[in-house]
Each structure stands twice: as structure tokens, then as C-alpha cells.
Design a protein around this motif. Sequence first.
Motif: not given
Length: 486
Positions: A229-235, A243-246, A4-10
Motif C-alpha cells: 500500500l505504501e508503494g501504491a500511495a507513492a505511485i 496526496n495519498a497516505v496509508v 492537497p488534502e490527504p486521501v487515506l488508503i486503507r
Amino acid sequence: MSQPEPVLIRSARDVTDLVNSGAARGSHATMIVIIALGGIFIDAYDFSSLAYGMRDITVQFGLSPVGAGIVNASIMVGAVVGALGGGYLVDKIGRYRVFMADMLFFVIAALGCALAPNAEVLVVFRFLMGVGVGMDLPVAMAFLAEFSRLRGKGSKGSRTASWSAAWFVATSACYLIILGLYFLIPAENHGVLWRFTVGFGAVPALVVLLIRHRYMNESPAWAAGQGDLEGAAAILRKSYGVNAVVAPEAKIVKAPKRSIRAEFGRLFNRTYRRRTWLSLAVALAQTFGYNAVAYGLPVIIAGFLAQGPLTTISASLVLNVCFAVTGGLLGIRWVRSQGAWKLTALGFAVQFAALVALALIGRPSGQELAVAALLALGAFLFAQGWGPGANYMTFATLSYPTSLRGVGVGFNQGMLRIGSTASLFLFPVLSASLGTGVFWVIALAPALGLLALLLVRWEPVGYDVDAEDSETEKGGVPTDPAETRR
């Protein structure tokens, strides 16, 4: 299968927005909600398992009314300790760790109560069971809120209200197990039936412990709030399939370190104090009435209504299934459209009327009055299921953002358990001295709860309370909409 398309987490706000919008969905997230409800199921089962057996425990250990009150109340004393300490730890070290710890409490305490050789040992393990229950509710409610969308089907309001249905299903399951054991165990051994019932409470806790590695995960909102945020993206990737990416430009803001006193003090700042007082008033009002009626249900049916053991078990089961469970299931649906405030106010009104009816009926002199009394008990439990019983936890959970949710629920539960301790201790004493006149005293609880709601018209369902954490991060002061929202 394409990725899936990556979703950026800021920021942490991006994480809560993903969950709140419903864009993040996944089977693991649904299983986490189910397991959290499983924890509440265990809470309710352990609370209910000794209710029927109190008469046999009193005879077996030769307890006075005061001694019976101490046995009854010991679990609540433990729950006060567990709620206040557990609520703080839920926000401090995370939801997952506290949830796993309280499952161990349930296993040890259930087996200890079942094997207790005397009242003193029973009180100790009932206390430990209470610690587990007190720890569990803040973490379970946090999971229900933080793995749910803000509005619509499967919303935070619906899922926090669903705790009531889970509680009543557990209570009904407890009476169903008692009914099965009643026929399996020889009549001469019915005096120890309570031991088998209590010991069975270790089974669901063991099941949760066995499946925890496959499904359970930390709350992504809590992890993000801690600056991870990396941990949140992994969850989000594992539990939701997102597909969450920081993002490289992500803003990492770590949660400020506060003392225990400062954390609890936030509950009474300008933003939250009205919500805190309302949540507490609703919780205390519903718990005094519910504990007296629900946990005293076998006593009411066997004593006030003069029924035998089999009728007592059967009537308790039917009342819970037909009225309490049904009310709890309807409450999950109704809260989405009606909100917590309206359902809670109406529920208190119905309960007040039911208790007045029970007081006026007294000890039924005929079959018609006995049926009327049972229907009044059913009306009370039905209103509890969709009204104050479901939504007092909605008020306690959704009145606070992620950073304060554990402390908020823990404080609410701690104070509630103090009220519960008083009600469980006083019910045997008051019912022994006042008889059915005790219902006049119990009726004061829903009346006061309704008054509190009329004074503070705060509606937590559908309100994005996590936005207040974002305002705090930016250096602003969240405004309190409690005076204008309804």
C-alpha cells in the motif's frame, strides 16, 4: 502552492476506487497510457513491416509457398511463447519490469531481421520479435485498464478499445514509410526495401526506453494487490498528484502465492469460465479473418486485383487510413455508449457481408468491379476498427480483475497467436490453390464469432470487475453476472 488534502488508503480496494472514480488524475498517468499505446504501435509496426516485403523476401531467399508460410508464421510462434509467459510474469513481477524487457526485444529483433543474411536467420529474429509482441500486449492492456476511470471520457472501455486505433495508425505509418522509401531508394534496389522498413522499427522502441525513467511507473492497483500500500500511495502521488497516505489502521493483504497451473486454472473457475470462452472465441474469429485480409492486403491487391507495386503500396495505405484508422477512432467513442458486445456483433456481421462480396466478385473483370472489391476490403477494415478488432481486447482485459488480468490477456493472446500462426501459414497456401475462393473460407470466421456472441451475452464495459478481487479478499466467492448482463 498548498498541499492537497490527504486521501487515506486503507486497502487495495481504496486504490482501485480512486482510479475508477476518476478522482485521481495526472499528467504522468496520461503519459503512461500514451507510452502503453506506443508499445502497441511498435507491435503493429513490426507485424506489418514484412507484409509488403514478403514477395521480395520469397524471391530473394528462393522460398516455396511452405517456406513463405514458415517465415510468415514464425513471429506468431514467438508471440505464443511471449504471451503465455509474459502474461504470467505481468501478474507475478509487475507491469513495469515486463514492459521494459519487451522494449529490448523489439530493438534487437528489428535490427536482426533487417540484417538477416538468409531465411533461417530471418525466422529466428522474427521469432524473437514475436516474443516481444507477445509479452507487450498483456502489459500494455493492463496499463490501459489500470490507469483509467471506470466510466465516462477516458474510461477503461474507451482506452482498451483505443489499442485498435493505435494498431491501425502503426500499420498506416508502416505503409507511409514504405511509400517514402519507394521514392528515395533507386528502383534497382527496391528488392531490399523491406530491410529498411523493418529496421526502422527499432527507433520507436529506443524512444520508449529513453523516456521510461521520467514517466513510466508501476500500476498502483497491482502494487496494492501485492500488499504494498505504501508503494501504491507513492505511485498515486507521483503519477496522479493525489496526496495519498496509508492509514494507520490499513488492512494489508498480500496476494496469495499460486503455481502457474493454479493461476491459469482460475480462468476456468465458476466465475470466469464463460468470459474466458467468449473472449477466446471472439479473439480467434477476428484474428483469422483479419490476418488473412490485412496481412494479405498487398497480396490481394497485387495478385487478385492485378495491380503494380506503387498502386499496391498506395491502396494499402489509403485503405488503412480511410477505413481502419477511422473505424478505430470512432470505436473509442462508440464503445462508451454502445458497449463492446453490440459493436463486436455488428462488426462481425459487416465483415461477413464484405467477405461474401469479395468471394462473389472474384478477380474483377473491369474497373467498376475492382472499385467494388476495394470498397469491400475497406468495409472489412472499417468494421474491424470499431468492432471485433477493437473489442476482442476489451473482452480479454476487462473480464478479469487486476490480480488475474495479465494471465487472462496472456492466455487469450497465446491461443489467439496459435490461430494467427495457422491463418498466416494457410493464407499463402489456400490463396495459391483456391484463388479468390479463399474468401468463402475466411467468411466462416466472422460467422462463428457472431454465433459465440449470441450464445454468451457478456458486457464487460462499465462493470467494476475489480470488486471481485475485494470479494475474494473477504473470503467470498465472486458471482458471475455474464448470464444476465448485456
